[in-house]
Scaffold this motif. Structure first.
Motif, PDB file in Angstrom:
ATOM      1  N   ALA A   8     -13.579  58.046  34.895  1.00 28.55           N
ATOM      2  CA  ALA A   8     -12.550  57.010  34.268  1.00 28.55           C
ATOM      3  C   ALA A   8     -11.349  57.307  35.069  1.00 28.55           C
ATOM      4  O   ALA A   8     -10.359  57.568  34.278  1.00 28.55           O
ATOM      5  N   GLY A  12     -11.872  52.806  36.200  1.00 30.01           N
ATOM      6  CA  GLY A  12     -12.885  53.022  35.116  1.00 30.01           C
ATOM      7  C   GLY A  12     -11.855  53.404  34.122  1.00 30.01           C
ATOM      8  O   GLY A  12     -12.317  53.046  32.855  1.00 30.01           O
ATOM      9  N   MET A  30     -16.774  59.988  30.740  1.00 34.44           N
ATOM     10  CA  MET A  30     -16.994  61.093  31.502  1.00 34.44           C
ATOM     11  C   MET A  30     -15.598  61.174  32.701  1.00 34.44           C
ATOM     12  O   MET A  30     -15.590  60.300  33.249  1.00 34.44           O
ATOM     13  N   ALA A  31     -14.979  62.491  32.381  1.00 33.19           N
ATOM     14  CA  ALA A  31     -13.804  62.721  33.232  1.00 33.19           C
ATOM     15  C   ALA A  31     -13.878  64.011  33.477  1.00 33.19           C
ATOM     16  O   ALA A  31     -14.775  64.906  33.244  1.00 33.19           O
ATOM     17  N   ARG A  32     -12.993  64.793  34.180  1.00 36.21           N
ATOM     18  CA  ARG A  32     -12.628  65.926  34.461  1.00 36.21           C
ATOM     19  C   ARG A  32     -11.229  66.403  34.720  1.00 36.21           C
ATOM     20  O   ARG A  32     -10.210  65.334  34.960  1.00 36.21           O
ATOM     21  N   HIS A  35      -6.857  65.208  33.722  1.00 33.94           N
ATOM     22  CA  HIS A  35      -7.050  63.873  33.290  1.00 33.94           C
ATOM     23  C   HIS A  35      -7.973  63.815  31.937  1.00 33.94           C
ATOM     24  O   HIS A  35      -7.576  63.536  31.187  1.00 33.94           O
ATOM     25  N   ALA A  75     -17.696  54.489  38.043  1.00 30.33           N
ATOM     26  CA  ALA A  75     -16.272  53.983  38.601  1.00 30.33           C
ATOM     27  C   ALA A  75     -16.236  55.111  39.526  1.00 30.33           C
ATOM     28  O   ALA A  75     -14.769  55.246  39.546  1.00 30.33           O
ATOM     29  N   ALA A  84     -22.648  63.953  41.794  1.00 29.00           N
ATOM     30  CA  ALA A  84     -22.440  63.801  40.492  1.00 29.00           C
ATOM     31  C   ALA A  84     -23.795  63.528  39.930  1.00 29.00           C
ATOM     32  O   ALA A  84     -23.750  63.290  38.650  1.00 29.00           O
ATOM     33  N   GLN A  87     -24.759  65.500  36.753  1.00 27.89           N
ATOM     34  CA  GLN A  87     -24.168  65.207  35.564  1.00 27.89           C
ATOM     35  C   GLN A  87     -24.598  63.817  34.925  1.00 27.89           C
ATOM     36  O   GLN A  87     -24.333  63.655  33.740  1.00 27.89           O
ATOM     37  N   GLN A 102     -18.088  50.167  43.066  1.00 33.84           N
ATOM     38  CA  GLN A 102     -17.797  50.881  44.132  1.00 33.84           C
ATOM     39  C   GLN A 102     -17.220  49.558  45.076  1.00 33.84           C
ATOM     40  O   GLN A 102     -17.934  48.634  45.216  1.00 33.84           O
ATOM     41  N   ASN A 103     -16.196  50.021  45.863  1.00 29.81           N
ATOM     42  CA  ASN A 103     -15.970  49.147  47.178  1.00 29.81           C
ATOM     43  C   ASN A 103     -17.150  49.423  48.215  1.00 29.81           C
ATOM     44  O   ASN A 103     -17.455  50.319  48.144  1.00 29.81           O
ATOM     45  N   VAL A 145     -15.178  44.527  42.210  1.00 26.21           N
ATOM     46  CA  VAL A 145     -14.069  44.768  41.659  1.00 26.21           C
ATOM     47  C   VAL A 145     -12.826  44.188  42.088  1.00 26.21           C
ATOM     48  O   VAL A 145     -12.552  44.549  43.179  1.00 26.21           O
ATOM     49  N   PRO A 147      -9.573  43.844  40.161  1.00 25.93           N
ATOM     50  CA  PRO A 147      -8.193  44.565  39.729  1.00 25.93           C
ATOM     51  C   PRO A 147      -7.622  45.608  40.689  1.00 25.93           C
ATOM     52  O   PRO A 147      -8.640  46.427  41.158  1.00 25.93           O
ATOM     53  N   ALA A 148      -6.354  45.696  40.644  1.00 28.02           N
ATOM     54  CA  ALA A 148      -5.899  46.946  41.362  1.00 28.02           C
ATOM     55  C   ALA A 148      -5.170  47.786  40.220  1.00 28.02           C
ATOM     56  O   ALA A 148      -4.519  47.283  39.328  1.00 28.02           O
ATOM     57  N   ALA A 149      -5.573  49.177  40.244  1.00 31.86           N
ATOM     58  CA  ALA A 149      -4.948  50.024  39.295  1.00 31.86           C
ATOM     59  C   ALA A 149      -4.794  51.439  39.813  1.00 31.86           C
ATOM     60  O   ALA A 149      -5.267  51.692  40.931  1.00 31.86           O
TER      61      ALA A 149
HETATM   62  N1  LIG Z   1      -7.929  51.417  42.480  1.00 29.99           N
HETATM   63  C1  LIG Z   1      -8.154  49.980  42.807  1.00 29.99           C
HETATM   64  O1  LIG Z   1      -7.304  49.436  42.611  1.00 29.99           O
HETATM   65  C2  LIG Z   1      -9.349  49.795  43.316  1.00 29.99           C
HETATM   66  C3  LIG Z   1     -10.602  50.692  43.477  1.00 29.99           C
HETATM   67  N2  LIG Z   1     -11.824  50.040  43.767  1.00 29.99           N
HETATM   68  C4  LIG Z   1     -12.895  50.789  44.164  1.00 29.99           C
HETATM   69  O2  LIG Z   1     -13.187  51.320  42.791  1.00 29.99           O
HETATM   70  C5  LIG Z   1     -13.882  52.671  43.099  1.00 29.99           C
HETATM   71  C6  LIG Z   1     -13.216  53.557  42.114  1.00 29.99           C
HETATM   72  O3  LIG Z   1     -11.918  53.867  42.546  1.00 29.99           O
HETATM   73  P1  LIG Z   1     -10.595  54.225  41.831  1.00 29.99           P
HETATM   74  O4  LIG Z   1     -10.777  54.118  40.282  1.00 29.99           O
HETATM   75  O5  LIG Z   1      -9.519  53.897  42.620  1.00 29.99           O
HETATM   76  O6  LIG Z   1     -10.869  55.864  41.845  1.00 29.99           O
HETATM   77  P2  LIG Z   1     -10.250  56.989  41.082  1.00 29.99           P
HETATM   78  O7  LIG Z   1     -10.392  58.278  42.041  1.00 29.99           O
HETATM   79  O8  LIG Z   1      -8.796  56.617  40.558  1.00 29.99           O
HETATM   80  O9  LIG Z   1     -11.095  57.153  40.026  1.00 29.99           O
HETATM   81  C7  LIG Z   1     -12.281  58.147  39.879  1.00 29.99           C
HETATM   82  C8  LIG Z   1     -12.585  59.035  38.875  1.00 29.99           C
HETATM   83  O10 LIG Z   1     -13.854  59.563  39.125  1.00 29.99           O
HETATM   84  C9  LIG Z   1     -13.438  61.092  38.798  1.00 29.99           C
HETATM   85  N3  LIG Z   1     -14.684  61.819  39.316  1.00 29.99           N
HETATM   86  C10 LIG Z   1     -15.201  61.972  40.482  1.00 29.99           C
HETATM   87  N4  LIG Z   1     -16.367  62.625  40.384  1.00 29.99           N
HETATM   88  C11 LIG Z   1     -16.534  63.074  38.995  1.00 29.99           C
HETATM   89  C12 LIG Z   1     -17.324  63.841  38.274  1.00 29.99           C
HETATM   90  N5  LIG Z   1     -18.333  64.500  38.878  1.00 29.99           N
HETATM   91  N6  LIG Z   1     -17.199  64.257  37.149  1.00 29.99           N
HETATM   92  C13 LIG Z   1     -16.236  63.462  36.417  1.00 29.99           C
HETATM   93  N7  LIG Z   1     -15.418  62.669  36.914  1.00 29.99           N
HETATM   94  C14 LIG Z   1     -15.431  62.505  38.309  1.00 29.99           C
HETATM   95  C15 LIG Z   1     -12.318  61.453  39.663  1.00 29.99           C
HETATM   96  O11 LIG Z   1     -11.815  62.642  39.417  1.00 29.99           O
HETATM   97  P3  LIG Z   1     -10.904  63.290  40.494  1.00 29.99           P
HETATM   98  O12 LIG Z   1      -9.563  62.543  40.475  1.00 29.99           O
HETATM   99  O13 LIG Z   1     -10.714  64.623  39.917  1.00 29.99           O
HETATM  100  O14 LIG Z   1     -11.768  63.369  41.831  1.00 29.99           O
HETATM  101  C16 LIG Z   1     -11.612  60.132  39.064  1.00 29.99           C
HETATM  102  O15 LIG Z   1     -10.777  60.445  38.065  1.00 29.99           O
HETATM  103  C17 LIG Z   1     -13.791  52.759  44.549  1.00 29.99           C
HETATM  104  O16 LIG Z   1     -15.095  52.554  45.183  1.00 29.99           O
HETATM  105  C18 LIG Z   1     -12.623  51.827  44.663  1.00 29.99           C
HETATM  106  O17 LIG Z   1     -12.691  51.641  46.214  1.00 29.99           O
HETATM  107  C19 LIG Z   1     -11.929  48.633  44.067  1.00 29.99           C
HETATM  108  C20 LIG Z   1     -10.906  47.748  43.854  1.00 29.99           C
HETATM  109  C21 LIG Z   1      -9.499  48.264  43.350  1.00 29.99           C
END
Ligand SMILES: NC(=O)C1=CN([C@@H]2O[C@H](COP(=O)(O)OP(=O)(O)OC[C@H]3O[C@@H](n4cnc5c(N)ncnc54)[C@H](OP(=O)(O)O)[C@@H]3O)[C@@H](O)[C@H]2O)C=CC1
Ligand SMILES: CC(C)(CO)C(=O)C(=O)O
Length: 327
Positions: A8, A12, A30-32, A35, A75, A84, A87, A102-103, A145, A147-149
């Motif tokens: 998330a 996410g 699910m987060a870690r 965060h 996500a 993962a 998990q 995912q992208n 996906v 949206p940009a965030a």
């Molecule tokens: N952000 C954007 O604007 C956009 C993103 N995308 C795509 O969306 C996908 C997600 O991107 P985005 O949301 O930016 O990525 P983020 O890094 O913001 O989010 C991914 C999350 O997953 C967590 N995570 C990873 N492994 C685990 C695990 N084993 N257990 C629990 N949590 C875990 C990460 O934690 P930690 O930080 O600790 O690694 C992080 O909080 C990507 O493929 C991206 O290219 C597509 C369009 C736009």
């Protein structure tokens, strides 16, 4: 409807907050790390349209706390998925659908595509085929996906723009599971078209990512700057034409031409791509899903990729030197 969003972060977290606000679904995340701690302590915070909301959402580090779900939304960044898998396993029952957000080229690309490449596993995104074997492609609902965030601070997600999440079954079927999920996301205020050819839409998004993202990481330039500079625009265009030939040889229909796609990327403005942002933050870059996988598809289809090969060699080397490449 039981939904867990695994990972998330920016995307996410945005989706989780929107779904949680409806109160219509049994939602978990699910987060870690910090965060997760922040969300447990004070809820998930979302800034959207200049307004901050706080939602209470069930958050866990261990999937055993959540049990079997109807939908698991992945996500994570593409390279975070294989590590993962253990998990994720407790969330999966016989009827659980897995939505890949995912992208890049998805690991399930050759599931239910038909033809001679049916069932091919892509080493760039699924080394050894472990994701395919462990998750099972029959569960998959694909997505694109828009949206940009960003995650501004632990527990705090900032939505920048866009509300569209396209969904689609790999088979193109308008199944009940995909239409039910889309309906819940629409109820959360999102735009969720259900596509009968999700792969073509994946390619249009990928077109920009496979070219603009590595060029931005190599040059430190924004999307607008890459599109405005004749030399970088020409390089992006050359990479995109190589990719278009690969896509078309796989039966993809590109609904727009390359110049319109370049204009679209440039019009986003002085925005740093996610790959450049990851490099600047010392985080792993999504090189394999966005670029290496396209090179692999070129090899599989017999299409030459000289420009993609050269840019990939440089960006991978840069990522290794900066500790931003996960092997
Ligand atoms: N952000 C954007 O604007 C956009 C993103 N995308 C795509 O969306 C996908 C997600 O991107 P985005 O949301 O930016 O990525 P983020 O890094 O913001 O989010 C991914 C999350 O997953 C967590 N995570 C990873 N492994 C685990 C695990 N084993 N257990 C629990 N949590 C875990 C990460 O934690 P930690 O930080 O600790 O690694 C992080 O909080 C990507 O493929 C991206 O290219 C597509 C369009 C736009
Ligand atoms: C901004 C955009 C569209 C660049 O191609 C993107 O998706 C990213 O940064 O990953």
């Amino acid at each position: 409807m039981r939904i867990t969003i695994f990972g998330a972060g920016a995307i996410g977290g945005y989706l989780a907050a929107k779904l949680a606000m409806t109160g219509r679904v049994d939602l978990s995340i699910m987060a870690r790390g910090a965060h997760l701690d922040a969300i447990k302590a004070a809820g998930l915070r979302l800034i959207e349209d200049g307004h901050e909301s706080v939602v209470s959402v069930r958050a866990a580090a261990q999937a055993q706390e959540l049990g079997v779900q109807d939908y698991v939304v992945l996500a994570l960044k593409a390279h975070s998925l294989a590590p993962a898998l253990d998990q994720i396993a407790p969330l999966l029952g016989e009827g659980t659908a897995v939505v890949t957000m995912q992208n890049g080229v998805p690991w399930w690309y050759f599931h239910k595509i038909g033809g001679s490449l049916e069932g091919t596993r892509l080493q760039a995104v699924d080394p050894g085929g472990v994701i395919w074997d462990r998750l099972g492609p029959d569960r998959v609902i694909g997505s694109v996906v828009y949206p940009a965030a960003e995650v501004d601070a632990p527990g705090l997600v900032r939505h920048i723009e866009g509300k569209r999440f396209s969904l689609g079954e790999p088979s193109g079927e308008k199944s009940e599971r995909v239409t039910r999920l889309a309906a819940e996301m629409v109820a959360a205020g999102l735009q969720v078209p259900v596509r009968d050819d999700i792969r073509s839409e994946i390619w249009v998004k990928l077109w920009g990512n496979l070219s603009f993202n590595p060029i931005s990481a190599l040059t430190g330039s924004t999307l607008a700057a890459i599109a405005a500079d004749e030399a970088t625009r020409t390089l992006a265009r050359t990479m995109m034409l190589e990719a278009q030939a690969i896509g078309e040889s796989l039966g993809v229909r590109f609904p727009i031409n390359v110049d319109r796609r370049i204009k679209g990327a440039g019009d986003v403005g002085e925005h740093k791509t996610s790959m450049l942002q990851d490099l600047e933050r010392g985080r792993p870059m999504e090189i394999d899903a966005l670029v290496t996988a396209v090179q692999e598809l070129g090899r599989l289809t017999g299409q030459p990729t000289p420009a993609i090969d050269n840019v990939l060699a440089l960006v991978r080397r840069l990522a290794i030197e900066r500790g931003c490449y996960l092997t």
